[in-house]
Motif scaffolding. Sequence first.
Motif, PDB file in Angstrom:
ATOM      1  N   VAL A   1       4.953   1.748  -1.562  1.00 57.40           N
ATOM      2  CA  VAL A   1       4.353   0.932  -3.010  1.00 57.40           C
ATOM      3  C   VAL A   1       3.067   0.801  -2.861  1.00 57.40           C
TER       4      VAL A   1
ATOM      5  N   LYS B   1      13.376  -4.827  -4.078  1.00 58.72           N
ATOM      6  CA  LYS B   1      14.605  -3.930  -3.939  1.00 58.72           C
ATOM      7  C   LYS B   1      14.530  -2.274  -3.571  1.00 58.72           C
ATOM      8  N   VAL B   2      13.720  -1.679  -3.960  1.00 57.65           N
ATOM      9  CA  VAL B   2      13.389  -0.195  -3.694  1.00 57.65           C
ATOM     10  C   VAL B   2      12.877   0.445  -2.129  1.00 57.65           C
ATOM     11  N   SER B   3      12.124  -0.711  -2.097  1.00 54.65           N
ATOM     12  CA  SER B   3      11.892  -0.792  -0.578  1.00 54.65           C
ATOM     13  C   SER B   3      11.514  -1.651  -0.035  1.00 54.65           C
ATOM     14  N   ASN B   4      11.124  -1.763   1.334  1.00 53.27           N
ATOM     15  CA  ASN B   4      11.656  -2.187   3.187  1.00 53.27           C
ATOM     16  C   ASN B   4      11.409  -3.872   2.526  1.00 53.27           C
TER      17      ASN B   4
ATOM     18  N   VAL C   1      -0.055   2.084  -5.264  1.00 53.57           N
ATOM     19  CA  VAL C   1      -0.543   1.234  -6.465  1.00 53.57           C
ATOM     20  C   VAL C   1      -2.056   1.299  -6.419  1.00 53.57           C
TER      21      VAL C   1
ATOM     22  N   ARG D   1       9.723   1.618  13.345  1.00 48.64           N
ATOM     23  CA  ARG D   1      10.778   0.863  12.292  1.00 48.64           C
ATOM     24  C   ARG D   1      12.722   1.050  12.314  1.00 48.64           C
TER      25      ARG D   1
ATOM     26  N   MET E   1      17.416   4.067   0.275  1.00 52.27           N
ATOM     27  CA  MET E   1      15.983   3.743  -0.165  1.00 52.27           C
ATOM     28  C   MET E   1      15.388   2.786   0.409  1.00 52.27           C
ATOM     29  N   GLN E   2      16.145   0.953   0.440  1.00 54.82           N
ATOM     30  CA  GLN E   2      15.551   0.393   0.751  1.00 54.82           C
ATOM     31  C   GLN E   2      15.226   1.021   2.661  1.00 54.82           C
ATOM     32  N   ALA E   3      15.711   0.982   2.871  1.00 55.10           N
ATOM     33  CA  ALA E   3      15.496   1.599   3.986  1.00 55.10           C
ATOM     34  C   ALA E   3      14.780   2.737   4.465  1.00 55.10           C
ATOM     35  N   GLN E   4      14.183   3.267   2.971  1.00 59.83           N
ATOM     36  CA  GLN E   4      13.369   4.580   4.409  1.00 59.83           C
ATOM     37  C   GLN E   4      12.395   4.345   3.328  1.00 59.83           C
ATOM     38  N   VAL E   5      12.133   3.264   2.409  1.00 58.24           N
ATOM     39  CA  VAL E   5      11.273   3.230   1.692  1.00 58.24           C
ATOM     40  C   VAL E   5      10.222   2.121   1.849  1.00 58.24           C
ATOM     41  N   SER E   6       9.040   2.029   2.366  1.00 58.04           N
ATOM     42  CA  SER E   6       8.626   1.159   3.084  1.00 58.04           C
ATOM     43  C   SER E   6       7.257   0.580   1.674  1.00 58.04           C
ATOM     44  N   PHE E   7       7.040  -0.977   2.147  1.00 55.88           N
ATOM     45  CA  PHE E   7       6.336  -1.293   1.033  1.00 55.88           C
ATOM     46  C   PHE E   7       4.655  -0.938   1.387  1.00 55.88           C
ATOM     47  N   THR E   8       4.196  -1.593   1.906  1.00 56.64           N
ATOM     48  CA  THR E   8       3.037  -1.213   2.985  1.00 56.64           C
ATOM     49  C   THR E   8       2.575   0.399   2.795  1.00 56.64           C
ATOM     50  N   GLU E   9       3.547   1.418   2.851  1.00 53.76           N
ATOM     51  CA  GLU E   9       2.975   2.781   3.004  1.00 53.76           C
ATOM     52  C   GLU E   9       3.974   3.245   2.092  1.00 53.76           C
TER      53      GLU E   9
ATOM     54  N   ARG F   1      14.394  -4.289  14.223  1.00 47.59           N
ATOM     55  CA  ARG F   1      13.187  -3.425  13.901  1.00 47.59           C
ATOM     56  C   ARG F   1      12.994  -2.573  15.163  1.00 47.59           C
TER      57      ARG F   1
ATOM     58  N   THR G   1       7.280   7.079  -5.877  1.00 51.23           N
ATOM     59  CA  THR G   1       5.963   5.547  -5.703  1.00 51.23           C
ATOM     60  C   THR G   1       5.145   6.483  -4.633  1.00 51.23           C
TER      61      THR G   1
END
Lengths: 258, 280, 165
Positions: free
Chosen positions: A198, C28-31, A202, C56, A188-196, C68, A95
């Motif tokens: 993903v 699915k991949v991110s939180n 983009v 977090r 993966m879900q715990a560590q990958v942040s959407f805002t930071e 969190r 990502t």
Amino acid sequence: MIEWLRLFGEQTLAATARLGRGHMFLLRVLLGLPGLLRRPGLVINQIYATGVLSLLIIAVSGLFVGMVLGLQGYNTLVSFGAEQSLGVLVALSLTRELGPVVSALLFSGRAGSALTAEIGLMKATEQLSGMEMMAVDPERRIVAPRLLGGMIALPLLAAIFTLVGVFGGYFVGTVLLGVDSGAFWSQMQAQVSFTEDVVNGVIKSLVFGFVVTWTAVFEGVDCTPTSEGVSRATTRTVVHSSLAVLGLDFILTALMFD
Amino acid sequence: MATDTGGRTNDCVVEIENLHFSRGTRQIFAGVNISIRRGEVAAIMGPSGTGKTTLLRLIGGQLRPDAGRIRIDGVDVHTLKRRALYQLRKRMGMLFQSGALFTHLNCFENVAFPLREHTRLSQALIRHLVLIKLEAVGLRGAHALYPAELSGGMARRVALARALALDPMVVMYDEPFSGQDPISMGILVRLIRLLNDALGLTSIVVSHDVAETAEIADRVHVISAGKVVESGSPQALRASSSEWVQQFLNALPDGPVPFHYPGPSLEEDLLGHRGAGAAL
Amino acid sequence: MQNSRLLETGVGLFVLLGLGALLILALKVSNISAFQQTQGYDVIAQFQNIGGLKVRAPVTLAGVPVGRVENIAVDPKTFEARVVLTISDKYANLPQDTSASIYTAGLLGEQYIGLQPGGMDEVLKPGDEIMLTQSAVVLEQLIGQFLYSTAAGTSKSNTDGGQEP
């Protein structure tokens, strides 16, 4: 020695002039963008040419990059007993970096070079001139839709690349190497942040899409209208836009993930 | 400028006054004066490399002169703002030497292109107009072919149909006869005259094909070394006393225009070591 | 215009595919799902030492994630770490004497906060402070204590406990 200095000065001046021309050109093209609202068909054609036609190479490359990441990451992590973090490693690398960067590099080779060659040949065969004499501005009719199409296509391609890559890593990690699939996803879900992660990815690919397409269309419009000139411009597109992507990636990374 | 757009313009569609233009250090035009009357076929002739194509680009506003004025229908082309220039270009058609057809569109779409860009006509009406234009150049049957499938002469005729699509006031032809076989040359010669008279156009033909051009032109302007050497009807030109015009019209290999490109003398080049080839 | 319809469909599919990929990346991949969960209430806990706790990091109750870590700062008066926890509204009935401890997941894993509910009837309200806290175990301190106590043990046996208070 003097001759050498003279040549160096001449090259520097020429490069500076090109830079200036490129930006003035960009400004004129950007002014033409609003007019595209009335002609969405033109942009759709370009998304097809740059996006849909690049889909296969992007998806296949993404798959392999993800699989290699899975394999290499597993081999390293397993010696720390941390192979459960494989998902984090694969997803974060994709990502943040590999998704935007590798797809931009592939995009410049697949779509950027095609754009330059197309516009360059149109120039060489006087099609651009002819269009101008028909009172149609080629910068608005030809260049602007290509710029916008490229900017829309690359972020989508990068997202597809990243997703396919994550599944490639998942396949190698869990199916072939036996990492627990629950741990793979949950870590993966715990560590990958959407805002930071993903969203920043983009943003990166938006910037790269803009830079690669801009380079490609400018080289096309600016080329010497001969077959040799077009081939040189095509090479320059790939070289310059790849370097620009890698350089910008460093700057963006430094800004985003300090 | 608005004050002198009166009386004279009824007569002359294109007026070129004291035109100067240079590319890099090379002076291409040094004071060219040409006026072209409404409804006539004007030929601009001269040897290759005298900048005849450049002149058309200057008239079309794609290039900017160093000095002098070009007025079309009373409007100074190079003082126009971008939008006005594009409006003016809609009233000008240009036939490029290569045809400059869009290779990704077929003949029909090529001719329809200016209509689709500049008008909001219905599909049916555009179809009618395009077929009429193609009929005029005799290629209605070829409307579905792509430019790559056309011969050079046919491509030029399609390009002519496209140049006429918006019913322009002035049509410019850039070397329309070069590289054509006798039949398609004959067709083009006939078409230019015929369309000019039938559609009430003003035509500017740039060419170095003496016989064909003289056949259709009302007035011929001969350019050499950046100036108009001679102007007049083809008959008047034949009777010209200018040595240069005689060389050009009669295709003499040597005369005021030397056969040899200027350079050091042959002896110097063959015996010396700073001549041609030494740079390699 | 059969051809252009085909092309438009292709582009439409491509855009859907790209946006779909983004959606899956988000879900699915991110939180992003954990994000929505953090709509809850904030409570404060002060620790002497938070070790490697990060913003977090998860807050768990009996091992189940319930919130969190929202913010970490140093309290200007006490010079202790002031940690803001966001706890999901689903768990609004935690007793007021709930205690918080910082644990490590595995030997080298990330640190998280574990909550142990107390027995009071009153519940924690937004903005309340958790009074009972236990700091992170810092490995060096642990080893230091261990070495000290072993050394103390051997010296005691040597001197026969003469100086023991």
